[in-house]
Design a protein around this motif. Sequence first.
Motif, PDB file in Angstrom:
ATOM      1  N   ALA A 166       0.849  -1.188   0.000  1.00  0.00           N
ATOM      2  CA  ALA A 166       0.000   0.000   0.000  1.00  0.00           C
ATOM      3  C   ALA A 166       0.887   1.241   0.000  1.00  0.00           C
ATOM      4  N   LEU A 167       0.310   2.337  -0.496  1.00  0.00           N
ATOM      5  CA  LEU A 167       1.054   3.593  -0.600  1.00  0.00           C
ATOM      6  C   LEU A 167       0.082   4.762  -0.593  1.00  0.00           C
ATOM      7  N   GLU A 168       0.414   5.829   0.148  1.00  0.00           N
ATOM      8  CA  GLU A 168      -0.212   7.124  -0.055  1.00  0.00           C
ATOM      9  C   GLU A 168       0.878   8.078  -0.519  1.00  0.00           C
ATOM     10  N   LEU A 169       0.708   8.645  -1.708  1.00  0.00           N
ATOM     11  CA  LEU A 169       1.716   9.508  -2.317  1.00  0.00           C
ATOM     12  C   LEU A 169       1.171  10.929  -2.392  1.00  0.00           C
ATOM     13  N   GLU A 170       1.891  11.858  -1.782  1.00  0.00           N
ATOM     14  CA  GLU A 170       1.439  13.242  -1.754  1.00  0.00           C
ATOM     15  C   GLU A 170       1.482  13.870  -3.137  1.00  0.00           C
ATOM     16  N   ALA A 171       0.579  14.826  -3.374  1.00  0.00           N
ATOM     17  CA  ALA A 171       0.492  15.510  -4.663  1.00  0.00           C
ATOM     18  C   ALA A 171       1.854  16.077  -5.061  1.00  0.00           C
ATOM     19  N   GLY A 172       2.227  15.831  -6.320  1.00  0.00           N
ATOM     20  CA  GLY A 172       3.480  16.339  -6.851  1.00  0.00           C
ATOM     21  C   GLY A 172       4.670  15.433  -6.651  1.00  0.00           C
ATOM     22  N   LYS A 173       4.543  14.434  -5.802  1.00  0.00           N
ATOM     23  CA  LYS A 173       5.656  13.505  -5.569  1.00  0.00           C
ATOM     24  C   LYS A 173       5.592  12.339  -6.541  1.00  0.00           C
ATOM     25  N   LYS A 217       3.534   9.249 -10.661  1.00  0.00           N
ATOM     26  CA  LYS A 217       3.551  10.647 -10.215  1.00  0.00           C
ATOM     27  C   LYS A 217       2.137  11.002  -9.757  1.00  0.00           C
ATOM     28  N   ALA A 218       2.021  11.470  -8.540  1.00  0.00           N
ATOM     29  CA  ALA A 218       0.708  11.823  -7.984  1.00  0.00           C
ATOM     30  C   ALA A 218       0.310  13.216  -8.452  1.00  0.00           C
ATOM     31  N   GLU A 219      -0.800  13.312  -9.184  1.00  0.00           N
ATOM     32  CA  GLU A 219      -1.308  14.617  -9.603  1.00  0.00           C
ATOM     33  C   GLU A 219      -2.141  15.248  -8.490  1.00  0.00           C
ATOM     34  N   SER A 220      -2.777  14.423  -7.686  1.00  0.00           N
ATOM     35  CA  SER A 220      -3.355  14.829  -6.408  1.00  0.00           C
ATOM     36  C   SER A 220      -2.929  13.757  -5.413  1.00  0.00           C
ATOM     37  N   THR A 221      -3.059  14.035  -4.127  1.00  0.00           N
ATOM     38  CA  THR A 221      -2.669  13.017  -3.144  1.00  0.00           C
ATOM     39  C   THR A 221      -3.391  11.712  -3.469  1.00  0.00           C
ATOM     40  N   SER A 222      -2.626  10.645  -3.609  1.00  0.00           N
ATOM     41  CA  SER A 222      -3.144   9.392  -4.167  1.00  0.00           C
ATOM     42  C   SER A 222      -2.864   8.217  -3.242  1.00  0.00           C
ATOM     43  N   HIS A 223      -3.789   7.286  -3.267  1.00  0.00           N
ATOM     44  CA  HIS A 223      -3.763   6.097  -2.412  1.00  0.00           C
ATOM     45  C   HIS A 223      -3.795   4.883  -3.333  1.00  0.00           C
TER      46      HIS A 223
END
Length: 232
Positions: A166-173, A217-223
């Motif tokens: 699992a991953l939550e990736l912040e927007a822009g990262k 690449k996360a365009e918005s915070t993504s799960h």
Amino acid sequence: MIRKIDHKNMGRGQHGWLDSHFHFSFAEYYNTKNINFGVLRVLNDDIVQPNRGFDLHPHQNMEIISYVVDGELTHQDSMGNKHTLKRGEVQYMSAGTGVYHSEYNLGDENLRFLQIWIFPDKEGYTPNYGDFRFEWEARKNKWMEIASNEDDDAPITIHQDVHVYALELEAGKDIDFTVANGRQAYLIQIEGNSLINDQSLETRDALESVEEDLHIKAESTSHFLIIEMAKE
């Protein structure tokens, strides 16, 4: 090789109290060209209304993982287990020679969870249940391993050569995921929007990768959830 699966083209099950997106053939959705992806047999994205759920029913010879996205999931089974899990927490059941269980939303808000069925490496295991209350921070901007076979040290052990992250990736990262030769992976965009190998994904979309690394690449915070396994 990668292939995007648009959630708008997935199978659906809508029963008032239950709203499901079926990644693979299940229940009233049947497509001979969409039965499984390697050992991954079922992946349902379920929304269950409060005070409703799945009544007691049997399973056999299947590894079952439930990943809670929102709300509360209450599990009860014929082995004597009864537990409630919340956002980001995970339960595992090896149905083996046979087990009965129920899954309910006893909370006040809608429950959303991913129901994942994986073929075991052999039949006839003794039924088993476990759950793990992962800290949310453990998946922020890094892959958090949830489950794997006994050759690895993931918190949850399953009877198959599979790794679940699992991953939550912040927007822009951005972040990479390796899919080695002889391996394949199934990615679910649980929440948010992202760009993966030039493919745009939104909430509930999925992506198949066969022997092709992923750049996310996360365009918005993504799960995300990824299920990685041996190539079919």
